[in-house]
Design a protein around this motif. Structure first.
Motif, PDB file in Angstrom:
ATOM      1  N   THR A   1      32.312  65.199 -15.801  1.00 25.36           N
ATOM      2  CA  THR A   1      32.161  64.140 -15.376  1.00 25.36           C
ATOM      3  C   THR A   1      31.127  63.562 -14.360  1.00 25.36           C
ATOM      4  N   ARG A   2      30.567  64.502 -13.881  1.00 27.22           N
ATOM      5  CA  ARG A   2      29.406  64.215 -12.809  1.00 27.22           C
ATOM      6  C   ARG A   2      29.235  63.451 -13.658  1.00 27.22           C
ATOM      7  N   THR A   3      28.129  62.683 -11.893  1.00 26.37           N
ATOM      8  CA  THR A   3      26.831  61.857 -12.410  1.00 26.37           C
ATOM      9  C   THR A   3      25.010  62.458 -12.204  1.00 26.37           C
ATOM     10  N   VAL A   4      24.501  61.632 -12.315  1.00 24.11           N
ATOM     11  CA  VAL A   4      23.354  62.151 -11.273  1.00 24.11           C
ATOM     12  C   VAL A   4      23.380  61.283 -10.141  1.00 24.11           C
ATOM     13  N   ASN A   5      24.431  60.732  -9.909  1.00 27.13           N
ATOM     14  CA  ASN A   5      24.512  60.005  -8.119  1.00 27.13           C
ATOM     15  C   ASN A   5      25.979  60.887  -7.928  1.00 27.13           C
ATOM     16  N   SER A   6      26.192  61.684  -8.379  1.00 24.47           N
ATOM     17  CA  SER A   6      27.760  62.662  -7.554  1.00 24.47           C
ATOM     18  C   SER A   6      27.734  63.959  -7.152  1.00 24.47           C
ATOM     19  N   ALA A   7      26.448  63.989  -7.933  1.00 25.57           N
ATOM     20  CA  ALA A   7      25.909  65.886  -7.657  1.00 25.57           C
ATOM     21  C   ALA A   7      25.813  66.129  -6.338  1.00 25.57           C
ATOM     22  N   PRO A   8      25.549  66.794  -5.701  1.00 27.21           N
ATOM     23  CA  PRO A   8      25.075  67.239  -4.456  1.00 27.21           C
ATOM     24  C   PRO A   8      23.222  66.853  -4.369  1.00 27.21           C
ATOM     25  N   GLY A   9      22.791  66.578  -3.606  1.00 29.61           N
ATOM     26  CA  GLY A   9      21.263  66.276  -2.071  1.00 29.61           C
ATOM     27  C   GLY A   9      20.891  67.509  -2.448  1.00 29.61           C
ATOM     28  N   LEU A  10      19.172  67.055  -2.708  1.00 25.58           N
ATOM     29  CA  LEU A  10      18.103  67.731  -2.755  1.00 25.58           C
ATOM     30  C   LEU A  10      17.573  67.711  -1.151  1.00 25.58           C
ATOM     31  N   SER A  11      17.887  69.209  -0.475  1.00 26.71           N
ATOM     32  CA  SER A  11      17.492  69.007   0.486  1.00 26.71           C
ATOM     33  C   SER A  11      16.666  69.864   1.188  1.00 26.71           C
ATOM     34  N   TYR A  12      15.391  69.673   1.723  1.00 28.07           N
ATOM     35  CA  TYR A  12      14.640  71.042   2.532  1.00 28.07           C
ATOM     36  C   TYR A  12      14.444  70.921   4.435  1.00 28.07           C
ATOM     37  N   VAL A  13      15.580  70.445   4.747  1.00 27.59           N
ATOM     38  CA  VAL A  13      15.628  69.921   6.004  1.00 27.59           C
ATOM     39  C   VAL A  13      15.480  71.120   6.642  1.00 27.59           C
ATOM     40  N   GLY A  14      16.900  72.557   6.657  1.00 27.55           N
ATOM     41  CA  GLY A  14      16.360  74.064   7.166  1.00 27.55           C
ATOM     42  C   GLY A  14      15.466  74.067   6.521  1.00 27.55           C
ATOM     43  N   ILE A  15      14.533  74.147   5.591  1.00 25.62           N
ATOM     44  CA  ILE A  15      13.585  74.409   5.002  1.00 25.62           C
ATOM     45  C   ILE A  15      12.459  74.157   6.250  1.00 25.62           C
ATOM     46  N   ARG A  16      12.583  72.862   5.948  1.00 25.31           N
ATOM     47  CA  ARG A  16      11.320  72.873   7.468  1.00 25.31           C
ATOM     48  C   ARG A  16      11.112  73.377   8.626  1.00 25.31           C
ATOM     49  N   SER A  17      12.698  73.388   8.903  1.00 27.22           N
ATOM     50  CA  SER A  17      12.953  73.912  10.537  1.00 27.22           C
ATOM     51  C   SER A  17      12.307  75.253  10.803  1.00 27.22           C
ATOM     52  N   VAL A  18      12.924  76.077   9.800  1.00 28.19           N
ATOM     53  CA  VAL A  18      11.937  77.407  10.250  1.00 28.19           C
ATOM     54  C   VAL A  18      10.791  77.861   9.632  1.00 28.19           C
ATOM     55  N   ASN A  19      10.026  76.244   8.393  1.00 28.97           N
ATOM     56  CA  ASN A  19       8.484  76.496   8.506  1.00 28.97           C
ATOM     57  C   ASN A  19       7.855  76.453  10.191  1.00 28.97           C
ATOM     58  N   TYR A  20       8.261  75.681  10.462  1.00 25.79           N
ATOM     59  CA  TYR A  20       7.950  75.505  12.109  1.00 25.79           C
ATOM     60  C   TYR A  20       8.458  76.116  12.784  1.00 25.79           C
ATOM     61  N   PHE A  21       9.237  77.607  12.851  1.00 26.17           N
ATOM     62  CA  PHE A  21       9.095  78.342  13.208  1.00 26.17           C
ATOM     63  C   PHE A  21       7.806  79.700  12.702  1.00 26.17           C
ATOM     64  N   PHE A  22       7.619  79.678  11.938  1.00 21.44           N
ATOM     65  CA  PHE A  22       6.359  80.338  11.332  1.00 21.44           C
ATOM     66  C   PHE A  22       5.510  79.850  11.307  1.00 21.44           C
ATOM     67  N   GLU A  23       4.937  78.381  11.583  1.00 20.47           N
ATOM     68  CA  GLU A  23       3.656  77.874  12.491  1.00 20.47           C
ATOM     69  C   GLU A  23       3.369  78.094  13.672  1.00 20.47           C
ATOM     70  N   ASN A  24       4.746  78.732  14.905  1.00 18.22           N
ATOM     71  CA  ASN A  24       4.659  78.284  15.436  1.00 18.22           C
ATOM     72  C   ASN A  24       5.301  79.825  16.575  1.00 18.22           C
TER      73      ASN A  24
END
Length: 547
Positions: free
Chosen positions: A62-85
């Motif tokens: 019974t899931r819909t597009v709007n009720s499914a989990p979000g797509l987040s890259y927040v953690g990946i951006r954070s770890v990429n910041y580590f690799f750049e520094n």
């Protein structure tokens, strides 16, 4: 005006010392990456463990597009910041390579979660700005993502310490290899069993990943650092493993969360909340999977005494059954003065009210410690196992089975170890008892028995949905089915829940008269949120989803 803020990581003055790097990666040791197992965690909503008042929307269809989990890259951006520094660190690389390894591990873990959720995803290797063209890039194929995850874990294993340590402070090389075996097994079986479906992979190479799973697991197995926990007490060792207070010297637990109330690190009221079922229940589908102590399934063994009550049902069965599910004779509360109160107190009151209710009558015992001195209404220091060696053994033997390469020697160093802990006979490759109730009758006997072993050994540890997904097994296990419970006639107070035609609890009979409506051409993956499709028109929706 030239002073930098004192309450934030500021690139010009941070990343200068190894301790800066350590502080930065500490943020990933959180509950999102290392959840705390309790009554409401671990295989919830699957065919193994349910809540009376809640039906998993994915299984229900019974899931819909709007009720499914979000797509987040927040953690990946954070770890990429580590690799750049991190290269700005002024110390010798040997003094901080551990933290570089940790960053690779957590990036792999984050991407693996995206892979399981969405399949094809965008791979990002740098910190993006609002004008970065990569924001509007396309998703890359899941097998390429899997390759990149495995490469991240190769780097993690190279840099992380090979020292076992205390298992709670910092991750090590062996955890990276365990995760690598998990990722490789996942992708290998996904490609094998989803071939020819909307979720299949072009130019699939399942053998490549299955061989990688064997290789990664074998490195851990031959390290000599880990073994299955056992004190020689088959009637309690399995259950006791999940109720210990410290795993620093434990041979099986590879990583665990240590609590310390003085530092504000606690497991809330984990044990206190597990004292009573409150609607939760383990399913008959799991209960029936436990072999009898002669190594035969209940359909073939004279040791199976039927379903009259829980005492007779667990008698003559794999001891993991009674160590996972509460039986009336199990200790429920051990008071400070050593007085023991058994589960019989609860068993006699089951179905008297919502607190003393269970969806199935099979109440979870695993992860519970009966000693009342550890129970607290608000803040406990009950630890939680995150990674354990049993999974390594199961990943190894399953990959071998899928490759068609299993030998008795392979079984002896994997399944035999797990069964020996609880006093069960070993699996003989040349004498596997045919079970008319195998979940996968079209597959080989060895694959069925390896999957059974995984099911009962790792029950309630949050593996089940991932296993169903990678095996493309919803048609066998989910569609048109409902989870059942224990025989209702055994309870002193008649359950108010519906029953099936044989007198077993059938909690979702009214809500799901036709069984689960999982959509085979859609529900193995989550949809890409509509907001993301609107922002980036180069993204394509997952199969079966209508925006």
């Amino acid at each position: 005006m030239d002073r930098y803020p004192l309450d934030a990581v500021t690139e010009p003055v941070f990343f200068k010392t190894p301790n800066d790097l350590k502080i930065y990666v500490n943020q990933y040791y959180d509950r999102s990456n290392f959840p705390i197992m309790n009554k409401e965690q671990g295989d919830v909503g699957t065919d193994l463990y349910i809540l009376e008042s809640s039906i998993d929307q994915r299984f229900e269809g019974t899931r819909t597009v709007n009720s499914a989990p979000g797509l987040s890259y927040v953690g990946i951006r954070s770890v990429n910041y580590f690799f750049e520094n991190y290269r700005k660190c002024e110390g010798d690389f040997e003094t901080y390579k551990q933290y570089v390894g940790e960053a690779h591990f957590f990036k792999a873990l984050m991407y693996f979660n995206l892979l399981k959720s969405f399949g094809d995803v965008q791979w990002v290797d740098k910190v993006l700005s609002t004008s970065s063209p990569e924001l509007y890039g396309t998703r890359i194929k899941r097998n390429i993502v899997a390759d990149k995850i495995i490469a991240q874990l190769d780097s993690a294993a190279l840099y992380l310490s090979a020292d076992k340590g205390n298992g709670s402070s910092r991750i090590n090389k062996w955890m990276a290899l365990l995760l690598q075996s998990r990722v490789a097994l996942y992708e290998g079986t996904w490609e094998k069993y989803h071939a020819g479906t909307p979720f299949g992979v072009e130019s699939a190479s399942p053998e490549k990943y299955l061989n990688k799973a064997v290789e990664a697991a074998d490195k851990i197995m031959t390290s000599g650092l880990y073994d299955v926990y056992s004190t020689g007490k088959p009637e309690s060792d399995y259950n006791d493993l999940f109720g210990l207070r410290d795993y620093s010297a434990n041979t099986e637990v590879m990583f665990w969360t240590k609590m310390n109330k003085a530092l504000g690190i606690h497991s809330h009221s984990k044990l206190y909340r597990m004292e009573l079922p409150e609607g939760w229940g383990i399913t008959k589908e799991l209960a029936d999977s436990y072999l009898c102590t002669d190594g035969k399934p209940i359909s073939k063994s004279t040791l199976f005494k039927g379903y009259t009550n829980l005492i007779t049902e667990v008698d003559g069965r794999d001891p993991r059954f009674r160590q996972t599910v509460f039986t009336p004779d199990a200790p429920w509360k051990i008071e400070a003065n050593a007085t023991v109160r058994n589960w019989q107190e609860v068993y006699a009151k089951l179905f008297s009210n919502s607190t003393y209710s269970s969806a199935t009558g099979y109440v979870r015992r695993k992860d519970y410690n009966a000693n009342m001195i550890y129970h607290d209404l608000n803040f406990e220091e009950t630890p939680s196992i995150q990674y354990r060696y049993a999974e390594v053994l199961l990943n190894f033997i399953e990959a071998k089975a899928e490759l068609g390469q299993v030998t008795q020697t392979d079984i002896d160093k994997t399944i035999k170890k797990l069964r020996s802990r609880v006093g069960m006979p070993n699996l003989s490759l040349t004498a596997i008892e045919t079970d008319p109730n195998w979940e996968f009758p079209s597959l080989s006997p060895i694959i069925n028995e390896v999957r059974r072993e995984r099911k009962v050994e790792l029950a309630l540890e949050n593996f089940r949905w991932n296993d169903i997904a990678r095996w493309a097994a919803a048609d066998e296990l989910i569609v048109g089915k409902r989870p059942k419970g224990a025989k209702a006639s055994q309870f002193t107070i008649p359950p108010v829940l519906p029953l099936d035609g044989n007198g077993f609890l059938d909690p979702f009979k009214t809500a799901l008269p036709a069984g689960f409506g999982f959509k085979l051409n859609r529900d193995y993956l989550n949809p890409i949120p509509q907001s993301q499709l609107t922002l980036n028109t180069n993204l394509k929706q997952n199969p079966g989803w209508v925006n």
